[in-house]
Design a protein around this motif. Structure first.
Motif, PDB file in Angstrom:
ATOM      1  N   MET A 101       0.825  -1.204   0.000  1.00  0.00           N
ATOM      2  CA  MET A 101       0.000   0.000   0.000  1.00  0.00           C
ATOM      3  C   MET A 101       0.867   1.265   0.000  1.00  0.00           C
ATOM      4  SD  MET A 101      -2.930   1.449   0.021  1.00  0.00           S
ATOM      5  CE  MET A 101      -4.062   0.109   0.318  1.00  0.00           C
ATOM      6  N   ILE A 102       1.870   1.303   0.892  1.00  0.00           N
ATOM      7  CA  ILE A 102       2.796   2.443   0.960  1.00  0.00           C
ATOM      8  C   ILE A 102       4.217   1.902   0.981  1.00  0.00           C
ATOM      9  CG2 ILE A 102       3.612   4.377   2.369  1.00  0.00           C
ATOM     10  CD1 ILE A 102       0.773   4.628   3.447  1.00  0.00           C
ATOM     11  N   LYS A 103       5.075   2.485   0.162  1.00  0.00           N
ATOM     12  CA  LYS A 103       6.462   2.048   0.136  1.00  0.00           C
ATOM     13  C   LYS A 103       7.384   3.253  -0.022  1.00  0.00           C
ATOM     14  CE  LYS A 103       9.436  -1.529  -1.866  1.00  0.00           C
ATOM     15  NZ  LYS A 103       9.528  -2.596  -2.902  1.00  0.00           N
ATOM     16  N   LEU A 104       8.296   3.402   0.914  1.00  0.00           N
ATOM     17  CA  LEU A 104       9.323   4.438   0.857  1.00  0.00           C
ATOM     18  C   LEU A 104      10.667   3.747   0.671  1.00  0.00           C
ATOM     19  CD1 LEU A 104       8.218   6.610   3.927  1.00  0.00           C
ATOM     20  CD2 LEU A 104       7.395   6.742   1.581  1.00  0.00           C
ATOM     21  N   GLU A 105      11.411   4.175  -0.347  1.00  0.00           N
ATOM     22  CA  GLU A 105      12.689   3.543  -0.659  1.00  0.00           C
ATOM     23  C   GLU A 105      13.818   4.564  -0.614  1.00  0.00           C
ATOM     24  OE1 GLU A 105      12.234   0.531  -4.044  1.00  0.00           O
ATOM     25  OE2 GLU A 105      10.456   1.789  -4.304  1.00  0.00           O
ATOM     26  N   ASN A 106      14.589   4.505   0.472  1.00  0.00           N
ATOM     27  CA  ASN A 106      15.787   5.344   0.632  1.00  0.00           C
ATOM     28  C   ASN A 106      15.509   6.820   0.379  1.00  0.00           C
ATOM     29  OD1 ASN A 106      17.585   3.123   1.170  1.00  0.00           O
ATOM     30  ND2 ASN A 106      17.433   2.614  -1.006  1.00  0.00           N
ATOM     31  N   ILE A 107      14.435   7.330   1.005  1.00  0.00           N
ATOM     32  CA  ILE A 107      14.089   8.726   0.758  1.00  0.00           C
ATOM     33  C   ILE A 107      14.877   9.662   1.679  1.00  0.00           C
ATOM     34  CG2 ILE A 107      11.782   8.121  -0.045  1.00  0.00           C
ATOM     35  CD1 ILE A 107      10.731   9.292   2.629  1.00  0.00           C
ATOM     36  N   SER A 108      15.231  10.802   1.130  1.00  0.00           N
ATOM     37  CA  SER A 108      15.918  11.855   1.883  1.00  0.00           C
ATOM     38  C   SER A 108      15.277  13.187   1.552  1.00  0.00           C
ATOM     39  CB  SER A 108      17.407  11.896   1.541  1.00  0.00           C
ATOM     40  OG  SER A 108      18.062  10.725   1.975  1.00  0.00           O
ATOM     41  N   LYS A 109      15.261  14.084   2.553  1.00  0.00           N
ATOM     42  CA  LYS A 109      14.689  15.411   2.372  1.00  0.00           C
ATOM     43  C   LYS A 109      15.494  16.417   3.172  1.00  0.00           C
ATOM     44  CE  LYS A 109      11.602  18.518   1.182  1.00  0.00           C
ATOM     45  NZ  LYS A 109      11.451  18.964  -0.222  1.00  0.00           N
ATOM     46  N   THR A 110      15.879  17.488   2.503  1.00  0.00           N
ATOM     47  CA  THR A 110      16.663  18.551   3.137  1.00  0.00           C
ATOM     48  C   THR A 110      15.948  19.879   2.922  1.00  0.00           C
ATOM     49  OG1 THR A 110      18.716  17.356   2.713  1.00  0.00           O
ATOM     50  CG2 THR A 110      18.910  19.694   3.218  1.00  0.00           C
ATOM     51  N   TYR A 111      15.918  20.711   3.966  1.00  0.00           N
ATOM     52  CA  TYR A 111      15.319  22.040   3.859  1.00  0.00           C
ATOM     53  C   TYR A 111      16.397  23.118   3.893  1.00  0.00           C
ATOM     54  CZ  TYR A 111      10.644  20.153   4.770  1.00  0.00           C
ATOM     55  OH  TYR A 111       9.450  19.462   4.691  1.00  0.00           O
ATOM     56  N   GLY A 112      16.079  24.210   3.199  1.00  0.00           N
ATOM     57  CA  GLY A 112      16.856  25.444   3.289  1.00  0.00           C
ATOM     58  C   GLY A 112      18.347  25.285   3.382  1.00  0.00           C
ATOM     59  N   ASN A 113      18.886  25.673   4.538  1.00  0.00           N
ATOM     60  CA  ASN A 113      20.347  25.687   4.723  1.00  0.00           C
ATOM     61  C   ASN A 113      20.866  24.302   5.119  1.00  0.00           C
ATOM     62  OD1 ASN A 113      19.084  25.764   7.156  1.00  0.00           O
ATOM     63  ND2 ASN A 113      20.455  27.242   8.118  1.00  0.00           N
ATOM     64  N   LYS A 114      20.494  23.330   4.298  1.00  0.00           N
ATOM     65  CA  LYS A 114      20.988  21.958   4.418  1.00  0.00           C
ATOM     66  C   LYS A 114      20.634  21.281   5.738  1.00  0.00           C
ATOM     67  CE  LYS A 114      24.712  22.612   1.066  1.00  0.00           C
ATOM     68  NZ  LYS A 114      26.144  22.471   0.756  1.00  0.00           N
ATOM     69  N   ILE A 115      19.405  21.564   6.218  1.00  0.00           N
ATOM     70  CA  ILE A 115      18.900  20.869   7.404  1.00  0.00           C
ATOM     71  C   ILE A 115      18.291  19.550   6.941  1.00  0.00           C
ATOM     72  CG2 ILE A 115      17.262  20.943   9.321  1.00  0.00           C
ATOM     73  CD1 ILE A 115      17.429  24.000   9.178  1.00  0.00           C
ATOM     74  N   LYS A 116      18.889  18.454   7.319  1.00  0.00           N
ATOM     75  CA  LYS A 116      18.414  17.142   6.908  1.00  0.00           C
ATOM     76  C   LYS A 116      17.276  16.690   7.817  1.00  0.00           C
ATOM     77  CE  LYS A 116      22.829  15.594   4.964  1.00  0.00           C
ATOM     78  NZ  LYS A 116      23.899  14.563   5.016  1.00  0.00           N
ATOM     79  N   VAL A 117      16.068  16.624   7.251  1.00  0.00           N
ATOM     80  CA  VAL A 117      14.912  16.199   8.055  1.00  0.00           C
ATOM     81  C   VAL A 117      14.597  14.715   7.875  1.00  0.00           C
ATOM     82  CG1 VAL A 117      13.822  18.456   8.286  1.00  0.00           C
ATOM     83  CG2 VAL A 117      13.386  17.090   6.254  1.00  0.00           C
ATOM     84  N   LEU A 118      14.991  14.151   6.732  1.00  0.00           N
ATOM     85  CA  LEU A 118      14.856  12.713   6.504  1.00  0.00           C
ATOM     86  C   LEU A 118      16.120  12.209   5.825  1.00  0.00           C
ATOM     87  CD1 LEU A 118      11.186  12.503   5.148  1.00  0.00           C
ATOM     88  CD2 LEU A 118      11.976  11.819   7.413  1.00  0.00           C
ATOM     89  N   GLN A 119      16.621  11.077   6.317  1.00  0.00           N
ATOM     90  CA  GLN A 119      17.879  10.542   5.788  1.00  0.00           C
ATOM     91  C   GLN A 119      17.741   9.052   5.484  1.00  0.00           C
ATOM     92  OE1 GLN A 119      21.509  11.904   7.970  1.00  0.00           O
ATOM     93  NE2 GLN A 119      20.054  12.822   9.398  1.00  0.00           N
ATOM     94  N   ASN A 120      17.678   8.725   4.187  1.00  0.00           N
ATOM     95  CA  ASN A 120      17.662   7.333   3.746  1.00  0.00           C
ATOM     96  C   ASN A 120      16.619   6.481   4.470  1.00  0.00           C
ATOM     97  OD1 ASN A 120      19.885   7.757   1.950  1.00  0.00           O
ATOM     98  ND2 ASN A 120      21.257   7.681   3.721  1.00  0.00           N
ATOM     99  N   VAL A 121      15.391   6.999   4.500  1.00  0.00           N
ATOM    100  CA  VAL A 121      14.297   6.294   5.173  1.00  0.00           C
ATOM    101  C   VAL A 121      13.675   5.272   4.223  1.00  0.00           C
ATOM    102  CG1 VAL A 121      12.004   6.525   6.200  1.00  0.00           C
ATOM    103  CG2 VAL A 121      13.793   8.204   6.727  1.00  0.00           C
TER     104      VAL A 121
END
Length: 226
Positions: A1-21
């Motif tokens: 139903m839901i699949k996340l594969e190695n997702i990463s998300k960074t905001y603005g001044n390189k604030i990593k909010v998600l790392q290889n999830v």
């Protein structure tokens, strides 16, 4: 139903909010996502409903690959995903029934369909006798029930509840969780994002714990261990 594969998300001044999830949720599961403020839980919700895009990795919801979903497609995605927020987001000048109906009206729902669906979802959440009241005339728990009814009108396959009990007392909070469990028994996949340790421990369902943008624990019948 839901699949996340190695997702990463960074905001603005390189604030990593998600790392290889990476994680997967099966149809019909009830999953709690827990973690302290800043763990990345809300960003995860925003990715799933198309409000945010990943920097890298892949996000799939049902048959949708939403990694690079267009703005034009987002409304169609959200008909498959019902979302409940902490602050209800009800329109104050509309009755509870009108609030629920409005979700169908804005998506072009026909009057006959609205007339059929709205009473049924209000009955599911136990508000059929208060449908003509305004949000300020009912309790916080009843406002959240109306928000859940609004989320159900498109008969979504997935229900995302982002801190749905955050503004409620213990009694109302437990009633909302019991309602989510009932909805889950109908076959709807429920993802609960919460800080409430007591609720998570009472559920004895799958618990995914996040910290600093990463999944640190995934237990099939888990407890709130943070």
């Amino acid at each position: 139903m839901i699949k996340l594969e190695n997702i990463s998300k960074t905001y603005g001044n390189k604030i990593k909010v998600l790392q290889n999830v990476s994680l997967a949720v099966k149809p019909g599961e009830f999953v709690s996502i827990v973690g302290q403020s800043g763990a990345g839980k809300t960003t995860l919700v925003r990715l799933l409903i198309g409000e945010e895009r990943v920097d890298s990795g892949r996000v799939s919801v049902g048959d949708w690959d939403i990694t690079r979903i267009s703005k034009r497609e987002v409304p169609y995605l959200r008909r498959q995903i019902g979302v409940i927020f902490q602050d209800f987001k009800l329109l104050p000048k509309k009755t509870l029934e009108e609030n629920v109906s409005f979700a169908l009206q804005v998506s072009g729902g026909r009057p006959a369909k609205i007339k059929k669906i709205v009473p049924s979802v209000l009955k599911i959440v136990g508000l059929d006798d208060k449908k003509n009241r305004y949000p300020n005339e009912v309790s916080g728990g009843e406002q959240q029930r109306a928000a859940i009814a609004r989320a159900l009108v498109h008969q979504p396959k997935i229900l995302l509840a982002d801190e749905p009990t955050g503004n409620l007392d213990a009694i109302n909070a437990n009633e909302i969780i019991d309602l989510l469990l009932r909805i889950n028994k109908f076959g709807t996949t429920v993802i609960l994002v919460t800080h409430n340790k007591d609720i998570v421990n009472r559920l004895n369902k799958r618990v995914i714990a996040m910290e600093h943008g990463q999944v640190i624990s995934d237990q099939e019948h888990g407890k709130y261990l943070l």
